[in-house]
Write a protein that holds these residues in place. Structure first.
Motif, PDB file in Angstrom:
ATOM      1  N   ARG A  53       0.400  -1.241   0.305  1.00 16.65           N
ATOM      2  CA  ARG A  53      -0.390  -0.025   0.306  1.00 16.65           C
ATOM      3  C   ARG A  53       1.052   1.264  -0.037  1.00 16.65           C
ATOM      4  NH1 ARG A  53      -2.760  -1.787   3.951  1.00 16.65           N
ATOM      5  NH2 ARG A  53      -1.643  -0.313   5.706  1.00 16.65           N
ATOM      6  N   THR A  54       1.709   1.161   0.895  1.00 18.77           N
ATOM      7  CA  THR A  54       2.188   2.290   0.778  1.00 18.77           C
ATOM      8  C   THR A  54       3.817   2.903  -0.300  1.00 18.77           C
ATOM      9  OG1 THR A  54       3.351   1.789   3.578  1.00 18.77           O
ATOM     10  CG2 THR A  54       4.652   2.992   2.127  1.00 18.77           C
ATOM     11  N   LEU A  57       0.923  -0.188  -4.953  1.00 24.88           N
ATOM     12  CA  LEU A  57       0.623  -0.323  -6.218  1.00 24.88           C
ATOM     13  C   LEU A  57      -0.611  -1.690  -5.270  1.00 24.88           C
ATOM     14  CD1 LEU A  57       3.928  -3.082  -5.229  1.00 24.88           C
ATOM     15  CD2 LEU A  57       2.947  -2.048  -7.347  1.00 24.88           C
ATOM     16  N   ILE A  58      -1.197  -1.468  -3.969  1.00 26.27           N
ATOM     17  CA  ILE A  58      -2.667  -1.868  -4.368  1.00 26.27           C
ATOM     18  C   ILE A  58      -3.050  -0.895  -3.023  1.00 26.27           C
ATOM     19  CG2 ILE A  58      -1.525  -4.584  -4.243  1.00 26.27           C
ATOM     20  CD1 ILE A  58      -1.903  -4.173  -1.328  1.00 26.27           C
ATOM     21  N   ASP A  59      -4.356  -0.897  -3.429  1.00 25.67           N
ATOM     22  CA  ASP A  59      -5.294  -0.052  -2.463  1.00 25.67           C
ATOM     23  C   ASP A  59      -6.294  -1.064  -1.307  1.00 25.67           C
ATOM     24  OD1 ASP A  59      -5.325   2.462  -3.864  1.00 25.67           O
ATOM     25  OD2 ASP A  59      -6.699   1.643  -5.315  1.00 25.67           O
ATOM     26  N   GLN A  60      -6.102  -0.782  -0.480  1.00 25.63           N
ATOM     27  CA  GLN A  60      -7.794  -0.901   0.190  1.00 25.63           C
ATOM     28  C   GLN A  60      -9.256  -0.638   0.327  1.00 25.63           C
ATOM     29  OE1 GLN A  60      -5.513  -1.866   4.210  1.00 25.63           O
ATOM     30  NE2 GLN A  60      -7.394  -1.079   5.361  1.00 25.63           N
ATOM     31  N   THR A  70      -7.044  -4.528  -3.993  1.00 25.54           N
ATOM     32  CA  THR A  70      -6.875  -4.785  -5.399  1.00 25.54           C
ATOM     33  C   THR A  70      -5.446  -3.977  -6.112  1.00 25.54           C
ATOM     34  OG1 THR A  70      -7.725  -2.302  -5.574  1.00 25.54           O
ATOM     35  CG2 THR A  70      -9.580  -4.495  -5.785  1.00 25.54           C
ATOM     36  N   VAL A  71      -5.495  -4.516  -7.076  1.00 21.83           N
ATOM     37  CA  VAL A  71      -3.738  -4.031  -7.418  1.00 21.83           C
ATOM     38  C   VAL A  71      -4.356  -2.665  -7.936  1.00 21.83           C
ATOM     39  CG1 VAL A  71      -2.566  -3.814  -9.516  1.00 21.83           C
ATOM     40  CG2 VAL A  71      -2.576  -5.815  -8.652  1.00 21.83           C
ATOM     41  N   ARG A  72      -3.385  -1.776  -8.136  1.00 21.48           N
ATOM     42  CA  ARG A  72      -3.806  -0.400  -8.733  1.00 21.48           C
ATOM     43  C   ARG A  72      -3.035  -0.405  -9.864  1.00 21.48           C
ATOM     44  NH1 ARG A  72      -1.508   4.333  -6.422  1.00 21.48           N
ATOM     45  NH2 ARG A  72      -2.828   5.374  -7.164  1.00 21.48           N
ATOM     46  N   PRO A  73      -4.110  -0.537 -11.490  1.00 18.33           N
ATOM     47  CA  PRO A  73      -3.515  -0.598 -12.515  1.00 18.33           C
ATOM     48  C   PRO A  73      -3.131   0.733 -13.079  1.00 18.33           C
ATOM     49  CG  PRO A  73      -6.033  -0.051 -12.755  1.00 18.33           C
ATOM     50  CD  PRO A  73      -5.253  -0.213 -11.048  1.00 18.33           C
ATOM     51  N   GLU A  74      -2.426   1.925 -11.994  1.00 18.88           N
ATOM     52  CA  GLU A  74      -1.635   2.814 -12.248  1.00 18.88           C
ATOM     53  C   GLU A  74      -0.104   2.760 -11.662  1.00 18.88           C
ATOM     54  OE1 GLU A  74      -4.090   4.148  -9.410  1.00 18.88           O
ATOM     55  OE2 GLU A  74      -4.188   3.466 -10.854  1.00 18.88           O
ATOM     56  N   ALA A  75       0.116   1.894 -11.102  1.00 16.96           N
ATOM     57  CA  ALA A  75       1.542   1.381 -10.711  1.00 16.96           C
ATOM     58  C   ALA A  75       1.832   0.396 -11.725  1.00 16.96           C
ATOM     59  CB  ALA A  75       0.602   1.030  -9.203  1.00 16.96           C
ATOM     60  N   LEU A  76       1.400  -0.626 -12.249  1.00 18.73           N
ATOM     61  CA  LEU A  76       1.990  -1.861 -13.066  1.00 18.73           C
ATOM     62  C   LEU A  76       2.544  -0.415 -14.152  1.00 18.73           C
ATOM     63  CD1 LEU A  76      -0.797  -4.808 -12.022  1.00 18.73           C
ATOM     64  CD2 LEU A  76       2.160  -4.396 -11.399  1.00 18.73           C
ATOM     65  N   ARG A  77       0.979   0.343 -14.449  1.00 14.63           N
ATOM     66  CA  ARG A  77       1.430   1.250 -16.097  1.00 14.63           C
ATOM     67  C   ARG A  77       2.660   1.736 -15.208  1.00 14.63           C
ATOM     68  NH1 ARG A  77       1.556   0.772 -20.857  1.00 14.63           N
ATOM     69  NH2 ARG A  77      -0.696   0.032 -20.198  1.00 14.63           N
TER      70      ARG A  77
END
Length: 111
Positions: A53-54, A57-60, A70-77
């Motif tokens: 979270r920090t 990469l993910i949201d809670q 869930t995974v944050r798509p913008e982090a993977l982008r």
């Protein structure tokens, strides 16, 4: 530490990498479901989730006493963009190396 450096540092741990892989494959998951199969305590999973979270990469989200991730798509982008930029560099470098290797010792192209 830049955001991307923090992202890669978070993913460098096998457990955190696997958590992200599970979320990518399965979509939103409860913390309890994420901990299945790791063989580590729930508090240890919670610490890994906090690092993710920090790092962004993910949201809670909370629903009652349950926490869903869930995974944050913008982090993977951001990771994909970084990889694409570096891929272009290496492909160009390898193309130049192929050209050099095709030259004979006198600096002329071999037939």
């Amino acid at each position: 530490m830049t955001k991307l450096t923090q992202t890669f540092a978070a993913l460098a741990d096998d457990t955190r990498f696997e958590i992200v892989e599970r979320l990518v494959a399965g979509g939103e998951m409860a913390a309890g479901d994420l901990s299945d199969g790791f063989g580590i305590s729930a508090p240890a999973i919670s610490r890994h989730l906090k690092v993710l979270r920090t790092a962004g990469l993910i949201d809670q989200r909370a629903k009652g006493t349950h926490r869903y991730y869930t995974v944050r798509p913008e982090a993977l982008r951001a990771i994909a963009d970084w990889t694409s930029n570096h891929r272009a560099f290496w492909e160009g470098s390898l193309d130049r190396l192929d050209t050099l290797l095709a030259l004979d010792p006198d600096g002329e192209e071999e037939a």
